[in-house]
Write an enzyme that holds these catalytic residues in place. Structure first.
Site, PDB file in Angstrom:
ATOM      1  CB  SER A 126      -0.834  -0.040   1.279  1.00  0.00           C
ATOM      2  OG  SER A 126      -1.324   1.231   1.596  1.00  0.00           O
ATOM      3  CE1 TYR A 151      -4.173  -1.911   5.222  1.00  0.00           C
ATOM      4  CE2 TYR A 151      -3.492   0.370   4.966  1.00  0.00           C
ATOM      5  CZ  TYR A 151      -3.830  -0.848   4.406  1.00  0.00           C
ATOM      6  OH  TYR A 151      -3.791  -0.997   3.050  1.00  0.00           O
ATOM      7  CE  LYS A 155      -1.726  -4.160   3.382  1.00  0.00           C
ATOM      8  NZ  LYS A 155      -2.018  -5.504   2.824  1.00  0.00           N
TER       9      LYS A 155
HETATM   10  C1  UD1 Z   1      -5.835   4.490   3.140  1.00  0.00           C
HETATM   11  C2  UD1 Z   1      -4.445   4.136   2.654  1.00  0.00           C
HETATM   12  C3  UD1 Z   1      -4.508   3.151   1.546  1.00  0.00           C
HETATM   13  C4  UD1 Z   1      -5.300   1.943   1.956  1.00  0.00           C
HETATM   14  C5  UD1 Z   1      -6.679   2.370   2.402  1.00  0.00           C
HETATM   15  C6  UD1 Z   1      -7.386   1.152   2.945  1.00  0.00           C
HETATM   16  C7  UD1 Z   1      -3.047   6.109   2.933  1.00  0.00           C
HETATM   17  C8  UD1 Z   1      -2.395   7.248   2.247  1.00  0.00           C
HETATM   18  N1  UD1 Z   1      -3.774   5.316   2.154  1.00  0.00           N
HETATM   19  O1  UD1 Z   1      -6.427   5.216   2.126  1.00  0.00           O
HETATM   20  O2  UD1 Z   1      -3.210   2.732   1.209  1.00  0.00           O
HETATM   21  O3  UD1 Z   1      -5.410   1.049   0.894  1.00  0.00           O
HETATM   22  O4  UD1 Z   1      -6.583   3.334   3.436  1.00  0.00           O
HETATM   23  O5  UD1 Z   1      -8.605   1.455   3.506  1.00  0.00           O
HETATM   24  O6  UD1 Z   1      -2.932   5.898   4.120  1.00  0.00           O
HETATM   25  N2  UD1 Z   1     -12.662  10.944   2.980  1.00  0.00           N
HETATM   26  C9  UD1 Z   1     -13.615  11.899   3.289  1.00  0.00           C
HETATM   27  N3  UD1 Z   1     -14.819  11.457   3.760  1.00  0.00           N
HETATM   28  C10 UD1 Z   1     -15.105  10.129   3.952  1.00  0.00           C
HETATM   29  C11 UD1 Z   1     -14.121   9.173   3.608  1.00  0.00           C
HETATM   30  C12 UD1 Z   1     -12.905   9.623   3.143  1.00  0.00           C
HETATM   31  O7  UD1 Z   1     -13.408  13.090   3.157  1.00  0.00           O
HETATM   32  O8  UD1 Z   1     -16.211   9.824   4.421  1.00  0.00           O
HETATM   33  C13 UD1 Z   1     -11.364  11.421   2.482  1.00  0.00           C
HETATM   34  C14 UD1 Z   1     -10.207  11.041   3.388  1.00  0.00           C
HETATM   35  O9  UD1 Z   1      -9.993  12.012   4.375  1.00  0.00           O
HETATM   36  C15 UD1 Z   1      -9.075  10.956   2.388  1.00  0.00           C
HETATM   37  C16 UD1 Z   1      -9.746  10.500   1.087  1.00  0.00           C
HETATM   38  O10 UD1 Z   1     -11.126  10.757   1.249  1.00  0.00           O
HETATM   39  O11 UD1 Z   1      -8.533  12.219   2.174  1.00  0.00           O
HETATM   40  C17 UD1 Z   1      -9.556   9.036   0.814  1.00  0.00           C
HETATM   41  O12 UD1 Z   1      -9.892   8.311   1.991  1.00  0.00           O
HETATM   42  P1  UD1 Z   1     -10.054   6.724   1.983  1.00  0.00           P
HETATM   43  O13 UD1 Z   1     -10.868   6.313   0.823  1.00  0.00           O
HETATM   44  O14 UD1 Z   1     -10.515   6.320   3.343  1.00  0.00           O
HETATM   45  O15 UD1 Z   1      -8.600   6.184   1.714  1.00  0.00           O
HETATM   46  P2  UD1 Z   1      -7.193   6.553   2.390  1.00  0.00           P
HETATM   47  O16 UD1 Z   1      -7.360   6.820   3.829  1.00  0.00           O
HETATM   48  O17 UD1 Z   1      -6.536   7.574   1.530  1.00  0.00           O
END
Ligand code: UD1
Length: 343
Positions: A126, A151, A155
């Site tokens: 990841s 998590y 990895k």
């Molecule tokens: C993280 C990991 C990724 C992993 C994944 C597994 C990092 C950089 N990435 O992804 O490697 O595979 O988790 O679950 O750590 N968001 C919102 N509202 C929401 C949900 C998400 O604003 O309700 C935003 C988050 O703040 C983030 C983006 O959307 O900025 C993506 O979030 P998400 O889809 O949860 O993935 P990551 O946390 O980036």
């Protein structure tokens, strides 16, 4: 026809990868304990490919039962190891569960490879291993920073376990694929992301909000030092990601690897902000999204996206889909699995 063992074959990325493997002539068996998945995914795979996939409902932490499967299938040519827990927030709450599950499974897979002489491994790593990187985009050489969650630490640790193990057992080969943010669904809408536990990732949260499973959603922070204040990620369509596994396995089976452990970034090479992702959804689906701006989510990195040059040059892999394809296919899947048609 080479036989491949897919761990976590009923899960989101596992099921899409099985489709791509079958379409490229591989025979597949799956091990999945169904802790966050269902064998319904195998029915979807069968409808798409015409092939029935056998799943062993076995926990990889159970070494005896895992070894029994290798005993039964002496002709496995490669393993794609997806099976793991993956919710960042949950890992902060339950670190020991994460360390036990993700590390025990990894160690038993490597022990089985060594015992049964299965020489080729593709590991689901990841981009979270990079932590808050100093320079973007990140290349495979970018130094790893402190993991932001247990998590992410699992990895990093799995990557190190693989490296140390393969340093000793040099006939084994591994590729670690560092995924950026997988999202979207198969074009047929017969398989997609269907976590048993509540969805936390952005794209399923968006589609669940649009279909009415949630009243609204929260954008976690608009005060980051980015172009619109929201976090930036590199969203990779799950079928492009799936194809990266097929290409990586083929690369190993053809003996094209230069080292016995190699690392590749799997992203599209472009950052998309959370607000841009929301806009892309609204544009391609015509559905207005009920969202509000909320506080930052602990553990989020500010911005990360991939340099994919090494992957393209070595594996001959290029992503074919963008954020709009992700939103369109995720929405089609959401409507199909919910049994609703909106818009
Ligand atoms: C993280 C990991 C990724 C992993 C994944 C597994 C990092 C950089 N990435 O992804 O490697 O595979 O988790 O679950 O750590 N968001 C919102 N509202 C929401 C949900 C998400 O604003 O309700 C935003 C988050 O703040 C983030 C983006 O959307 O900025 C993506 O979030 P998400 O889809 O949860 O993935 P990551 O946390 O980036």
């Amino acid at each position: 026809m080479s036989k491949v063992l897919v761990t976590g074959g009923c899960g989101y990325i596992g099921s899409h990868t099985i489709v791509d493997l079958i379409e490229n002539g591989f025979e597949v068996i799956s091990i999945d304990n169904l802790s966050n998945s269902s064998e319904d995914a195998l029915l979807g795979i069968e409808k798409i490919t015409g092939k029935k996939i056998h799943n062993y409902r076995v926990d990889l932490a159970d070494r005896t039962r895992t070894f029994d499967i290798f005993e039964e299938h002496q002709d496995i040519k490669g393993i794609i190891h997806f099976a793991a827990l993956k919710a960042v927030g949950e890992s902060v709450e339950q670190p020991l569960r994460y360390f036990h599950n993700n590390l025990a499974g990894m160690i038993n897979v490597l022990m089985a490879m060594n015992t049964f002489e299965v020489n080729n491994l593709i590991f689901s790593s990841s981009c979270s291993v990079y932590g808050n990187a100093d320079h973007l985009p990140v290349t495979e050489e970018t130094p790893l920073k402190e993991a932001e969650s247990p998590y992410a630490r699992t990895k990093q640790m799995c990557e190190q376990i693989i490296e140390d193990t393969l340093h000793r057992y040099t006939s084994l080969n591994a590729i670690m694929l560092r995924y950026f943010n997988p999202a979207g669904a198969h074009e047929s809408a017969l398989i997609g992301e269907s976590p048993i536990n509540i969805a936390n990732n952005l794209v399923p949260v968006i589609t669940e909000t649009a279909i009415g499973k949630r009243e609204s959603m929260t954008v976690f922070g608009d005060d980051y030092p980015t172009r619109d204040g929201s976090c930036i990620r590199d969203y990779i369509h799950v079928m492009d990601l799936a194809n990266a596994h097929t290409k990586a396995l083929t690369y190993l089976l053809e003996g094209n690897n230069k080292l016995n452990t190699e690392i590749f970034n799997i992203g599209i090479g472009e950052g998309v902000s959370v607000l841009e992702a929301v806009q892309a959804f609204e544009k391609v689906t015509g559905q207005p999204l009920n969202y509000e701006i909320g506080p930052r989510r602990p553990g989020d990195v500010i911005a990360i996206y991939a340099n994919k040059n090494k992957t393209e040059q070595s594996l001959g892999w290029t992503p074919q889909r963008n954020i709009e394809d992700i939103m369109r296919t995720a929405w089609e899947w959401e409507q199909k699995r919910t049994g609703a048609t909106i818009g």
